[in-house]
Design an enzyme around this catalytic site. Structure first.
Site, mmCIF file in Angstrom:
data_model
loop_
_atom_site.group_PDB
_atom_site.id
_atom_site.type_symbol
_atom_site.label_atom_id
_atom_site.label_comp_id
_atom_site.label_asym_id
_atom_site.label_seq_id
_atom_site.Cartn_x
_atom_site.Cartn_y
_atom_site.Cartn_z
ATOM 1 N N HIS A 123 0.830 -1.207 0.000
ATOM 2 C CA HIS A 123 0.000 0.000 0.000
ATOM 3 C C HIS A 123 0.865 1.259 0.000
ATOM 4 C CE1 HIS A 123 -3.662 2.334 1.124
ATOM 5 N NE2 HIS A 123 -2.767 3.120 1.721
ATOM 6 N N GLU A 124 1.822 1.301 0.915
ATOM 7 C CA GLU A 124 2.661 2.495 1.026
ATOM 8 C C GLU A 124 3.605 2.627 -0.172
ATOM 9 O OE1 GLU A 124 2.018 4.743 3.069
ATOM 10 O OE2 GLU A 124 0.615 3.606 4.309
ATOM 11 N N HIS A 169 1.831 4.524 -2.845
ATOM 12 C CA HIS A 169 1.927 5.970 -2.623
ATOM 13 C C HIS A 169 3.307 6.481 -3.034
ATOM 14 C CE1 HIS A 169 -1.901 6.268 -0.688
ATOM 15 N NE2 HIS A 169 -1.559 5.646 0.430
#
Length: 443
Positions: A28-29, A32
């Protein structure tokens, strides 16, 4: 509910849970981070875990990669962010136009929106890849249905052989594998049925068992059957003293129990011995493919075909299509579940908290590597979906702010942002307390 019985089980469960969570958070990170980098936004910190830093290193782009002590989340802190949640702007005086462009606040709207959306999107991409990989490893059944192995049964003489091609049952042509389960539903429930097969190039008629006998194919984590001595491949020959020879008979008997304990007579193909097992069904709300839910009493035993079909690897297109389909089904079921819980149509106990998720992760890891990575894919979809909720502090809330800016031509004021973030934090805190309460109070 049943809690972890000993330290060994607790340690295994925690390791499985934090391993799954760390993988999902890292993906997820990274979504980003990488989309932010591609968009020209500089990341100062990439952290897996929260709290005191255990290990860190600085890369050549000026990003500090670190592992923190508490594996309960992670974050990317972009240049110009006031904090790890990317809320507010730090005091960075004297930046020229080029340096300001590398901050989150100074980047154009499209870059900020793409960076925010990338986290949930990468969760979905992880899930699609894992579902596709699992299907590729397991393979898809051959068409026509061809016997690779046969399940021993105590009540029917075995006539099928490895390599047999099943052409018809009860005189009805066997459809392709995708429609086979529906085809079996239309067959009469009896111990044996007439099969037309092809063996060594010649067609013949034989007698063989009902295609879906009451065999233990798998056991659902946190179900009535979880934690018992039932093993994969064992055959349930009686329910409350009544003989059964089709999985539908077992399902109907349990469904009609009203939640009262049922006694199963279990036959082991390894020893030929029988024993009794008493289980109390759990009431479960099951998502339906066409939408909505069906409430049933279940033991958590999944059936299996009487034969093991020959399998082959699917094409990449088929595997990826399957992955997309699974992610879509999870999202659709989640939306339907939220609606039905809010409407009071199904139990709020369907919402699990961290304890329930941890127990499920431990059970999935105990069931084997494929089961565990499948669980990671399901949880990754859930995390991506949750993060898209239009709640301030979540990615979905940030996207709402960006949409507001696109329409109004300016972002919300700092005062409004701080208020909305406080509201979002309160909502998430309330949801977490409710979910943890379910972990303790729900059966």
């Amino acid at each position: 509910m049943g809690f972890i019985p000993d330290f060994g089980s607790l340690a295994f469960t925690l390791v499985a849970f934090f391993a799954a969570l760390s993988i999902i958070v890292a993906i997820h990170e990274y979504g980003h981070y990488i989309v932010g980098r591609w968009s020209g936004i500089q990341a100062d910190v990439f952290s897996i875990g929260m709290g005191p830093v255990l290990f860190s290193r600085m890369d050549r782009r000026g990003t500090r990669w670190q592992i923190a002590a508490f594996p309960v989340g992670g974050y990317v802190k972009f240049r110009g962010d006031a904090n790890a949640a990317s809320v507010g702007q730090a005091d960075t005086p004297g930046l020229d136009a080029e340096a300001s462009r590398s901050t989150m606040a100074g980047a154009p709207l499209w870059a900020r929106a793409a960076t925010v959306a990338a986290g949930p999107i990468f969760n979905f991409l992880l899930s699609i890849a894992v579902f596709a990989l699992v299907l590729t490893i397991r393979g898809v059944a051959s068409d026509p249905l061809t016997v690779a192995d046969v399940q021993p049964l105590p009540y029917a003489e075995q006539e099928l052989q490895v390599g047999d091609r099943i052409k018809a049952i009860m005189g009805e042509p066997v459809p392709d594998v995708a429609q086979f389960a529906g085809f079996v539903e239309g067959l009469p429930v009896q111990p044996t049925l007439p099969y037309r097969i092809e063996r060594n190039g010649a067609e013949m008629q034989i007698e063989a068992p009902y295609p879906y006998p009451p065999v233990v194919g798998s056991i659902t984590p946190q179900s009535a059957a979880a934690g018992t001595d039932l093993e994969r491949g064992e055959v349930l020959i009686e329910v409350n003293g009544k003989e059964v020879f089709a999985f539908t008979q077992l399902r109907d008997a349990v469904g009609d129990s009203g939640g009262e304990p049922v006694t199963l007579t279990v036959w082991s193909p390894d020893t030929g011995d029988t024993r009794s097992v008493e289980l109390t069904p759990k009431r479960m709300d099951l998502p339906l493919p066409e939408g909505g839910f069906e409430t049933r009493w279940l033991l958590g035993i999944t059936g299996a075909l009487y034969i093991t079909p020959e399998r082959s690897a699917p094409s990449p297109v088929t595997a990826l299509g399957y992955g997309v389909e699974q992610v879509g089904f999870i999202i659709q079921s989640s939306l339907s579940g939220i609606y039905h819980i809010a409407a009071g149509a199904i139990s709020s106990c369907n919402l699990q908290g961290p304890i329930g998720i941890a127990q499920t992760s431990g059970a999935a890891a105990s069931a084997g590597a494929l089961s565990f990575v499948w669980f990671i894919a399901v949880l990754s979809t859930a995390v991506g979906f949750l993060n898209l909720f239009p709640i301030p502090i979540l990615d979905g809330g940030h996207l709402v702010f960006h949409a507001y800016e696109a329409v109004r031509g300016k972002p919300p004021s700092d005062q409004a942002l701080n208020l909305l973030m406080a509201v979002g934090l309160a909502l998430l805190g309330t949801l977490m307390v409710f979910a943890i309460g379910n972990d303790f109070l729900c059966p």
